[in-house]
Design a protein around this motif. Structure first.
Motif, PDB file in Angstrom:
ATOM      1  N   LYS A 137      37.213  40.512  41.114  1.00  0.00           N
ATOM      2  CA  LYS A 137      37.364  39.363  42.028  1.00  0.00           C
ATOM      3  C   LYS A 137      36.024  38.971  42.662  1.00  0.00           C
ATOM      4  O   LYS A 137      35.638  37.806  42.647  1.00  0.00           O
ATOM      5  CB  LYS A 137      38.369  39.693  43.150  1.00  0.00           C
ATOM      6  N   THR A 138      35.334  39.971  43.231  1.00  0.00           N
ATOM      7  CA  THR A 138      34.069  39.662  43.918  1.00  0.00           C
ATOM      8  C   THR A 138      33.040  39.140  42.921  1.00  0.00           C
ATOM      9  O   THR A 138      32.275  38.216  43.234  1.00  0.00           O
ATOM     10  CB  THR A 138      33.528  40.930  44.631  1.00  0.00           C
ATOM     11  N   THR A 139      33.050  39.707  41.716  1.00  0.00           N
ATOM     12  CA  THR A 139      32.116  39.255  40.672  1.00  0.00           C
ATOM     13  C   THR A 139      32.373  37.771  40.371  1.00  0.00           C
ATOM     14  O   THR A 139      31.432  36.980  40.234  1.00  0.00           O
ATOM     15  CB  THR A 139      32.310  40.105  39.390  1.00  0.00           C
TER      16      THR A 139
HETATM   17  N1  LIG Z   1      31.959  45.070  31.967  1.00  0.00           N
HETATM   18  C1  LIG Z   1      32.442  44.278  32.918  1.00  0.00           C
HETATM   19  N2  LIG Z   1      32.426  44.714  34.184  1.00  0.00           N
HETATM   20  C2  LIG Z   1      32.926  43.910  35.135  1.00  0.00           C
HETATM   21  C3  LIG Z   1      33.448  42.621  34.846  1.00  0.00           C
HETATM   22  N3  LIG Z   1      33.873  42.087  36.008  1.00  0.00           N
HETATM   23  C4  LIG Z   1      33.629  42.996  36.971  1.00  0.00           C
HETATM   24  N4  LIG Z   1      33.044  44.099  36.452  1.00  0.00           N
HETATM   25  C5  LIG Z   1      32.650  45.319  37.155  1.00  0.00           C
HETATM   26  O1  LIG Z   1      33.808  45.913  37.737  1.00  0.00           O
HETATM   27  C6  LIG Z   1      33.470  46.528  38.989  1.00  0.00           C
HETATM   28  C7  LIG Z   1      34.341  45.951  40.082  1.00  0.00           C
HETATM   29  O2  LIG Z   1      34.060  44.567  40.220  1.00  0.00           O
HETATM   30  P1  LIG Z   1      34.381  43.765  41.567  1.00  0.00           P
HETATM   31  O3  LIG Z   1      34.037  42.347  41.319  1.00  0.00           O
HETATM   32  O4  LIG Z   1      33.778  44.446  42.737  1.00  0.00           O
HETATM   33  O5  LIG Z   1      35.964  43.956  41.630  1.00  0.00           O
HETATM   34  P2  LIG Z   1      36.955  43.516  42.802  1.00  0.00           P
HETATM   35  O6  LIG Z   1      38.197  43.050  42.147  1.00  0.00           O
HETATM   36  O7  LIG Z   1      36.295  42.573  43.740  1.00  0.00           O
HETATM   37  O8  LIG Z   1      37.187  44.921  43.535  1.00  0.00           O
HETATM   38  P3  LIG Z   1      38.015  45.212  44.902  1.00  0.00           P
HETATM   39  O9  LIG Z   1      37.646  44.131  45.880  1.00  0.00           O
HETATM   40  O10 LIG Z   1      37.552  46.543  45.334  1.00  0.00           O
HETATM   41  O11 LIG Z   1      39.456  45.202  44.536  1.00  0.00           O
HETATM   42  C8  LIG Z   1      31.984  46.238  39.192  1.00  0.00           C
HETATM   43  O12 LIG Z   1      31.268  47.370  38.722  1.00  0.00           O
HETATM   44  C9  LIG Z   1      31.717  45.048  38.315  1.00  0.00           C
HETATM   45  O13 LIG Z   1      30.381  44.985  37.877  1.00  0.00           O
HETATM   46  C10 LIG Z   1      33.435  42.189  33.483  1.00  0.00           C
HETATM   47  O14 LIG Z   1      33.894  41.103  33.115  1.00  0.00           O
HETATM   48  N5  LIG Z   1      32.919  43.060  32.569  1.00  0.00           N
END
Ligand SMILES: Nc1nc2c(ncn2[C@@H]2O[C@H](COP(=O)(O)OP(=O)(O)OP(=O)(O)O)[C@@H](O)[C@H]2O)c(=O)[nH]1
Length: 315
Positions: free
Chosen positions: A15-17
């Motif tokens: 999500k944050t990404t």
């Molecule tokens: N290989 C890969 N890694 C990804 C991708 N999207 C996110 N990540 C990785 O996954 C991990 C979590 O990504 P976030 O964007 O922090 O996930 P989030 O959903 O915001 O996490 P929470 O807020 O904790 O629920 C990080 O290490 C990112 O770099 C993707 O499309 N490919």
């Protein structure tokens, strides 16, 4: 009308990404981001912060349940106080999207904001693990999204991706799924991919009655303001997570500062640890989320790897 983007998805899905990509794509707009984190300390705010960006953190509860009213009031307050062009909401990874859809369908909000995207980011690597362990509310996030965007597909083969699609289509054959390399996605086109004519709002009361039960099993503990000797000590923490002695750790994230002042950002998602150098000036913060967490054992583990001195525990 203010554009409202809801970026949902399970813990660590990306999500944050994705939000970082939104901020880049709409960098000329006045944006407010509402971050609702499951952990007790905010990490995402540090990751996305930049000049001119307002970030509102909602902590100590989930905007789909215990903070429902707070969430509605926060959106209305953001509208009044900032009058932005766009509001981006990141619910916690364990939020019920059906509840969020119901809140944003409120007439007062609809009078000021129009939904621009309602997306669930789906972690393709962990899909089958999570649908088994967290079926009901995981499904809720999928069924109520207007677009499901698969993340982490690069290392999967076509067969593995087809299996995920087949499984999703069994949930609902009309799910709108996008599988595309994120580097090639045009964020501004996601709105048209979202098929926003109808909000789905599927909350089958009978089906979700056990959700509270499974949600209660998920808890969090966070530590801040300590230092570790070096990055090897960080790896030591996560090596320990592999056995179940500390509970079933699903997600951990944060920053760690070493004694030499170097800062590392790390992400741990369902057994996979990713560490990179960070230029963010912050103290150490580590947030751990999991099932049946052994918090006292985790405190002891941190005490073993940190350098002596004060630190804070957020439980
Ligand atoms: N290989 C890969 N890694 C990804 C991708 N999207 C996110 N990540 C990785 O996954 C991990 C979590 O990504 P976030 O964007 O922090 O996930 P989030 O959903 O915001 O996490 P929470 O807020 O904790 O629920 C990080 O290490 C990112 O770099 C993707 O499309 N490919």
């Amino acid at each position: 009308m203010i554009n409202l983007d809801i970026i949902s998805g399970f813990l660590g899905s990306g999500k944050t990404t994705l939000i970082k990509k939104y901020l880049e794509a709409y960098k000329n707009e006045k944006i407010v981001v509402i971050e609702n984190e499951f952990g007790k300390i905010g990490i995402d705010k540090d990751i996305i912060k930049k000049d001119g960006l307002e970030i509102i953190e909602l902590q100590n509860g989930c905007i789909c349940c215990s903070m429902k009213l707070n969430f509605k009031d926060t959106i209305l307050k953001v509208v009044n106080d900032f009058n932005p062009e766009r509001i981006i909401v990141e619910p916690t990874g364990v939020a019920m999207l059906s509840e969020i859809v119901s809140i944003i369908s409120n007439e007062e909000i609809k009078a000021k904001c129009k939904i621009s995207s309602l997306i669930t980011v789906l972690d393709a690597i962990n899909y089958f693990d999570y649908i088994d362990s967290f079926g009901e509310f995981f499904e809720d996030q999928l069924l109520n999204a207007n677009l499901i965007l698969l993340s982490k597909t690069k290392n999967l083969n076509q067969n593995e991706i087809n299996n995920i699609i087949d499984s999703l289509k069994q949930l609902d054959k009309n799910l709108n799924i996008l599988i595309k390399d994120w580097d090639k996605i045009s964020i501004k086109n996601l709105k048209s991919e979202c098929n926003l004519n109808t909000l789905k709002y599927k909350n089958k009361e009978d089906k979700y009655k056990n959700i509270d039960l499974s949600m209660n099993e998920i808890s969090t503990v966070s530590f801040s303001d300590f230092k570790i000797k070096d990055v090897e000590k960080l790896k030591e923490i996560f090596d320990n997570f592999k056995n179940r002695e500390y509970g079933e750790i699903i997600r951990s994230k944060g920053f760690l500062k070493t004694s030499s002042g170097k800062v590392f950002e790390f992400n741990y998602v369902n057994g996979i640890l990713d560490i990179c150098n960070s230029d963010i000036d912050t103290n150490s913060k580590i947030c751990i989320i999991g099932k049946k967490l052994e918090k006292e054992k985790l405190k002891k583990l941190l005490s073993k790897v940190r350098i002596r001195g004060c630190y804070k525990v957020w439980s």
